[in-house]
Design a protein around this motif. Structure first.
Motif, PDB file in Angstrom:
ATOM      1  N   LYS A 233      67.826  55.522  74.420  1.00  0.00           N
ATOM      2  CA  LYS A 233      67.855  57.242  74.568  1.00  0.00           C
ATOM      3  C   LYS A 233      69.439  57.627  74.186  1.00  0.00           C
ATOM      4  O   LYS A 233      69.723  58.578  73.446  1.00  0.00           O
ATOM      5  N   LEU A 234      70.264  56.807  74.609  1.00  0.00           N
ATOM      6  CA  LEU A 234      71.865  56.866  74.306  1.00  0.00           C
ATOM      7  C   LEU A 234      72.001  57.048  72.620  1.00  0.00           C
ATOM      8  O   LEU A 234      72.903  57.755  72.174  1.00  0.00           O
ATOM      9  N   VAL A 235      71.307  56.054  72.138  1.00  0.00           N
ATOM     10  CA  VAL A 235      71.484  55.878  70.676  1.00  0.00           C
ATOM     11  C   VAL A 235      70.566  56.698  69.972  1.00  0.00           C
ATOM     12  O   VAL A 235      70.643  56.517  68.597  1.00  0.00           O
ATOM     13  N   GLY A 236      70.085  57.738  70.527  1.00  0.00           N
ATOM     14  CA  GLY A 236      69.250  58.592  69.667  1.00  0.00           C
ATOM     15  C   GLY A 236      67.497  58.456  69.605  1.00  0.00           C
ATOM     16  O   GLY A 236      67.104  59.018  68.882  1.00  0.00           O
ATOM     17  N   ALA A 237      67.155  57.292  70.238  1.00  0.00           N
ATOM     18  CA  ALA A 237      65.552  57.015  70.048  1.00  0.00           C
ATOM     19  C   ALA A 237      64.988  58.422  70.751  1.00  0.00           C
ATOM     20  O   ALA A 237      65.283  58.872  71.861  1.00  0.00           O
ATOM     21  N   THR A 238      63.824  58.649  70.278  1.00  0.00           N
ATOM     22  CA  THR A 238      63.004  59.849  70.799  1.00  0.00           C
ATOM     23  C   THR A 238      62.148  59.253  71.738  1.00  0.00           C
ATOM     24  O   THR A 238      61.790  58.029  71.839  1.00  0.00           O
ATOM     25  N   ASN A 239      61.542  60.274  72.560  1.00  0.00           N
ATOM     26  CA  ASN A 239      60.624  59.724  73.476  1.00  0.00           C
ATOM     27  C   ASN A 239      59.357  59.044  72.922  1.00  0.00           C
ATOM     28  O   ASN A 239      58.725  58.064  73.441  1.00  0.00           O
ATOM     29  N   ASN A 240      58.842  59.569  71.898  1.00  0.00           N
ATOM     30  CA  ASN A 240      57.785  59.262  71.027  1.00  0.00           C
ATOM     31  C   ASN A 240      57.844  57.820  70.572  1.00  0.00           C
ATOM     32  O   ASN A 240      57.033  56.840  70.634  1.00  0.00           O
ATOM     33  N   PHE A 241      59.199  57.466  70.153  1.00  0.00           N
ATOM     34  CA  PHE A 241      59.378  56.094  69.604  1.00  0.00           C
ATOM     35  C   PHE A 241      59.464  55.089  70.836  1.00  0.00           C
ATOM     36  O   PHE A 241      58.763  53.903  70.620  1.00  0.00           O
ATOM     37  N   ILE A 242      59.807  55.344  71.982  1.00  0.00           N
ATOM     38  CA  ILE A 242      60.111  54.625  73.184  1.00  0.00           C
ATOM     39  C   ILE A 242      58.647  54.530  73.699  1.00  0.00           C
ATOM     40  O   ILE A 242      58.249  53.426  74.269  1.00  0.00           O
ATOM     41  N   GLN A 243      57.838  55.335  73.729  1.00  0.00           N
ATOM     42  CA  GLN A 243      56.485  55.458  74.301  1.00  0.00           C
ATOM     43  C   GLN A 243      55.538  54.758  73.375  1.00  0.00           C
ATOM     44  O   GLN A 243      54.516  53.773  73.957  1.00  0.00           O
ATOM     45  N   ALA A 244      55.593  54.364  72.222  1.00  0.00           N
ATOM     46  CA  ALA A 244      54.667  53.897  71.264  1.00  0.00           C
ATOM     47  C   ALA A 244      54.479  52.437  71.690  1.00  0.00           C
ATOM     48  O   ALA A 244      52.955  51.788  72.221  1.00  0.00           O
ATOM     49  N   PRO A 245      55.476  51.510  72.243  1.00  0.00           N
ATOM     50  CA  PRO A 245      55.127  50.089  72.512  1.00  0.00           C
ATOM     51  C   PRO A 245      54.205  50.205  73.712  1.00  0.00           C
ATOM     52  O   PRO A 245      53.613  48.996  73.707  1.00  0.00           O
ATOM     53  N   PHE A 246      54.406  50.865  74.605  1.00  0.00           N
ATOM     54  CA  PHE A 246      53.753  50.962  75.981  1.00  0.00           C
ATOM     55  C   PHE A 246      52.252  51.385  75.650  1.00  0.00           C
ATOM     56  O   PHE A 246      51.352  50.809  76.675  1.00  0.00           O
ATOM     57  N   LEU A 247      52.023  52.438  74.678  1.00  0.00           N
ATOM     58  CA  LEU A 247      50.751  52.977  74.418  1.00  0.00           C
ATOM     59  C   LEU A 247      50.065  51.616  73.957  1.00  0.00           C
ATOM     60  O   LEU A 247      48.778  51.422  74.194  1.00  0.00           O
ATOM     61  N   TRP A 248      50.680  50.945  73.107  1.00  0.00           N
ATOM     62  CA  TRP A 248      49.931  49.805  72.453  1.00  0.00           C
ATOM     63  C   TRP A 248      49.460  48.710  73.373  1.00  0.00           C
ATOM     64  O   TRP A 248      48.526  48.178  73.026  1.00  0.00           O
ATOM     65  N   THR A 249      50.401  48.419  74.369  1.00  0.00           N
ATOM     66  CA  THR A 249      50.110  47.570  75.546  1.00  0.00           C
ATOM     67  C   THR A 249      48.677  47.924  75.992  1.00  0.00           C
ATOM     68  O   THR A 249      47.937  47.264  76.560  1.00  0.00           O
ATOM     69  N   GLY A 250      48.716  49.291  76.242  1.00  0.00           N
ATOM     70  CA  GLY A 250      47.463  49.905  77.226  1.00  0.00           C
ATOM     71  C   GLY A 250      46.308  49.517  76.030  1.00  0.00           C
ATOM     72  O   GLY A 250      45.134  49.077  76.694  1.00  0.00           O
ATOM     73  N   ILE A 251      46.407  49.774  74.790  1.00  0.00           N
ATOM     74  CA  ILE A 251      45.283  49.672  73.784  1.00  0.00           C
ATOM     75  C   ILE A 251      44.979  48.153  73.805  1.00  0.00           C
ATOM     76  O   ILE A 251      43.941  47.830  73.802  1.00  0.00           O
ATOM     77  N   TRP A 252      45.914  47.025  73.801  1.00  0.00           N
ATOM     78  CA  TRP A 252      45.766  45.845  73.802  1.00  0.00           C
ATOM     79  C   TRP A 252      44.842  45.465  74.947  1.00  0.00           C
ATOM     80  O   TRP A 252      44.022  44.580  75.046  1.00  0.00           O
ATOM     81  N   TYR A 253      45.367  45.803  76.221  1.00  0.00           N
ATOM     82  CA  TYR A 253      44.591  45.412  77.466  1.00  0.00           C
ATOM     83  C   TYR A 253      43.153  45.864  77.305  1.00  0.00           C
ATOM     84  O   TYR A 253      42.398  45.121  77.741  1.00  0.00           O
ATOM     85  N   GLY A 254      42.993  47.209  76.796  1.00  0.00           N
ATOM     86  CA  GLY A 254      41.503  47.623  76.778  1.00  0.00           C
ATOM     87  C   GLY A 254      40.445  46.948  75.821  1.00  0.00           C
ATOM     88  O   GLY A 254      39.392  46.518  75.854  1.00  0.00           O
ATOM     89  N   LEU A 255      41.281  46.454  74.491  1.00  0.00           N
ATOM     90  CA  LEU A 255      40.507  45.794  73.250  1.00  0.00           C
ATOM     91  C   LEU A 255      40.306  44.265  74.142  1.00  0.00           C
ATOM     92  O   LEU A 255      38.962  43.983  73.916  1.00  0.00           O
ATOM     93  N   ILE A 256      41.223  43.872  74.475  1.00  0.00           N
ATOM     94  CA  ILE A 256      40.820  42.322  74.929  1.00  0.00           C
ATOM     95  C   ILE A 256      39.987  42.304  76.118  1.00  0.00           C
ATOM     96  O   ILE A 256      39.101  41.393  76.552  1.00  0.00           O
ATOM     97  N   GLY A 257      40.265  43.384  77.149  1.00  0.00           N
ATOM     98  CA  GLY A 257      39.438  43.513  78.306  1.00  0.00           C
ATOM     99  C   GLY A 257      37.986  43.654  77.913  1.00  0.00           C
ATOM    100  O   GLY A 257      36.996  43.102  78.539  1.00  0.00           O
ATOM    101  N   GLY A 258      37.623  44.420  76.791  1.00  0.00           N
ATOM    102  CA  GLY A 258      36.408  44.825  76.284  1.00  0.00           C
ATOM    103  C   GLY A 258      35.735  43.479  75.788  1.00  0.00           C
ATOM    104  O   GLY A 258      34.524  43.128  75.743  1.00  0.00           O
ATOM    105  N   LEU A 259      36.471  42.634  74.899  1.00  0.00           N
ATOM    106  CA  LEU A 259      36.081  41.360  74.462  1.00  0.00           C
ATOM    107  C   LEU A 259      35.647  40.282  75.741  1.00  0.00           C
ATOM    108  O   LEU A 259      34.644  39.793  75.631  1.00  0.00           O
ATOM    109  N   PHE A 260      36.605  40.535  76.752  1.00  0.00           N
ATOM    110  CA  PHE A 260      36.105  39.752  77.891  1.00  0.00           C
ATOM    111  C   PHE A 260      35.067  40.068  78.523  1.00  0.00           C
ATOM    112  O   PHE A 260      34.075  39.218  78.951  1.00  0.00           O
ATOM    113  N   SER A 261      34.613  41.481  78.547  1.00  0.00           N
ATOM    114  CA  SER A 261      33.413  41.754  79.144  1.00  0.00           C
ATOM    115  C   SER A 261      32.235  41.429  78.365  1.00  0.00           C
ATOM    116  O   SER A 261      31.222  40.711  78.944  1.00  0.00           O
TER     117      SER A 261
END
Length: 328
Positions: A233-261
């Motif tokens: 955030k000090l170097v100018g990153a926006t919240n949307n840019f920072i949030q994206a990897p964490f949102l992707w982590t949730g998507i991966w959890y859901g996708l792999i969890g669905g395959l596991f199920s």
């Protein structure tokens, strides 16, 4: 005019190219963040696998109950409109009166088929079914009445129409009473309705718990990278840019969890298939255990991705927005 037109045309082409370039870079950056988040999960395999297993098992239970309802419906689908009325003839009726009654019933527009079972035929059938053949030979007289089996037409095979026909037939002078063989099906449908409601309730509770678990997992990941987020955030990153990897982590959890199920359900179906076939053979039926179809598999994956994205979104909106660079 031609020079002005050419200038405007070149500006439109430049704008269109820049729009496509921006879209390309956005898509490339989004995919890069998705791959990066998958790599972050790979660096903590134990925690990631535990979260995926919890999500997968939480999806497996309601999906399994759904398959139970689906297969029970398959059993009852062949009897959905089955209705056969048994009419017991009065013992005081003569043979001529009984034959006249049978002929009269065949003229009913609501009746498709009429089958008459005489007293002697009923007794012979009872001897074979009960195993008391020799004991029944000592009876002074046949205690069983004659029976008329009535099959309604398709328009009158529903429970309400069949009951109305039964009430009408019971008013015949030589009929003692009648019985409608559809009550068991109504009880089965009532149990199926209760099971459906139970599946919805259990699924809601489990899927809500999945959202909370994934949200808490993402929250711990955010807290672990708090200083890194502050520097970004000090170097100018926006919240949307920072949030994206964490949102992707949730998507991966859901996708792999669905395959596991899905894999768990396939293994469970394969394991139970032989036992179900054995039971079907005992009842002399050709019942086949149904699993998930391709569309149901896609729906399961979509549910998993939606849950993972929802849990991660709740966390990132609350905790990343609260992290400020001036608190380093």
């Amino acid at each position: 005019m031609s020079i002005l037109f050419k200038g405007r045309h070149s500006q439109a082409e430049t704008y269109q190219k820049s729009w496509w370039l921006n879209l390309y870079f956005i898509a490339q950056n989004t995919l890069r963040q998705g791959v990066h988040s998958l790599g972050e999960m790979w660096r903590t395999p134990a925690a990631s696998l535990m979260t995926i297993a919890v999500l997968g098992l939480s999806l497996t239970l309601p999906a399994t109950l759904y398959l139970v309802v689906k297969n029970v419906q398959q059993v009852s689908s062949g009897f959905e409109n089955a209705a056969e009325i048994s009419l017991f003839v009065k013992t005081t009726s003569s043979e001529q009166e009984t034959n006249s009654l049978v002929n009269k019933l065949r003229l009913y527009p609501e009746i498709d088929q009429v089958r008459f079972i005489s007293k002697q035929a009923a007794l012979d059938e009872f001897k074979l079914a009960s195993g008391f053949g020799q004991a029944l030979n000592y009876l002074d007289e046949n205690p069983l009445p004659s029976v008329i089996l009535v099959t309604p037409t398709k328009r009158h095979t529903s429970a309400q129409a069949a009951r109305a026909l039964l009430n009408k037939l019971e008013k015949e002078r030589n009929i003692d009473f009648g019985k409608l063989d559809i009550e068991w099906l109504e009880r089965l449908n009532a149990l199926l309705s209760l099971l459906r409601e139970s599946v919805i309730t259990i699924a809601f509770l489990l899927l809500t718990s999945v959202i909370l678990i994934i949200g808490n997992t993402i929250r711990l990941s955010i807290m672990d990278k708090k200083e890194e987020i502050q520097v970004m955030k000090l170097v100018g990153a926006t919240n949307n840019f920072i949030q994206a990897p964490f949102l992707w982590t949730g998507i991966w959890y859901g996708l792999i969890g669905g395959l596991f199920s899905f894999i768990s359900i396939v293994i469970m179906t394969w394991w139970l298939e032989s036992a179900v076939s054995h039971v079907a053979g005992v009842y002399q039926t050709d019942f086949l255990l149904q699993g998930l179809t391709f569309s149901e598999f896609i729906a399961l994956l979509c549910v998993g991705v939606t849950l993972g994205l929802s849990g991660s979104f709740l966390s990132v909106k609350r905790y990343i927005d609260a992290i400020e660079p001036d608190k380093i």
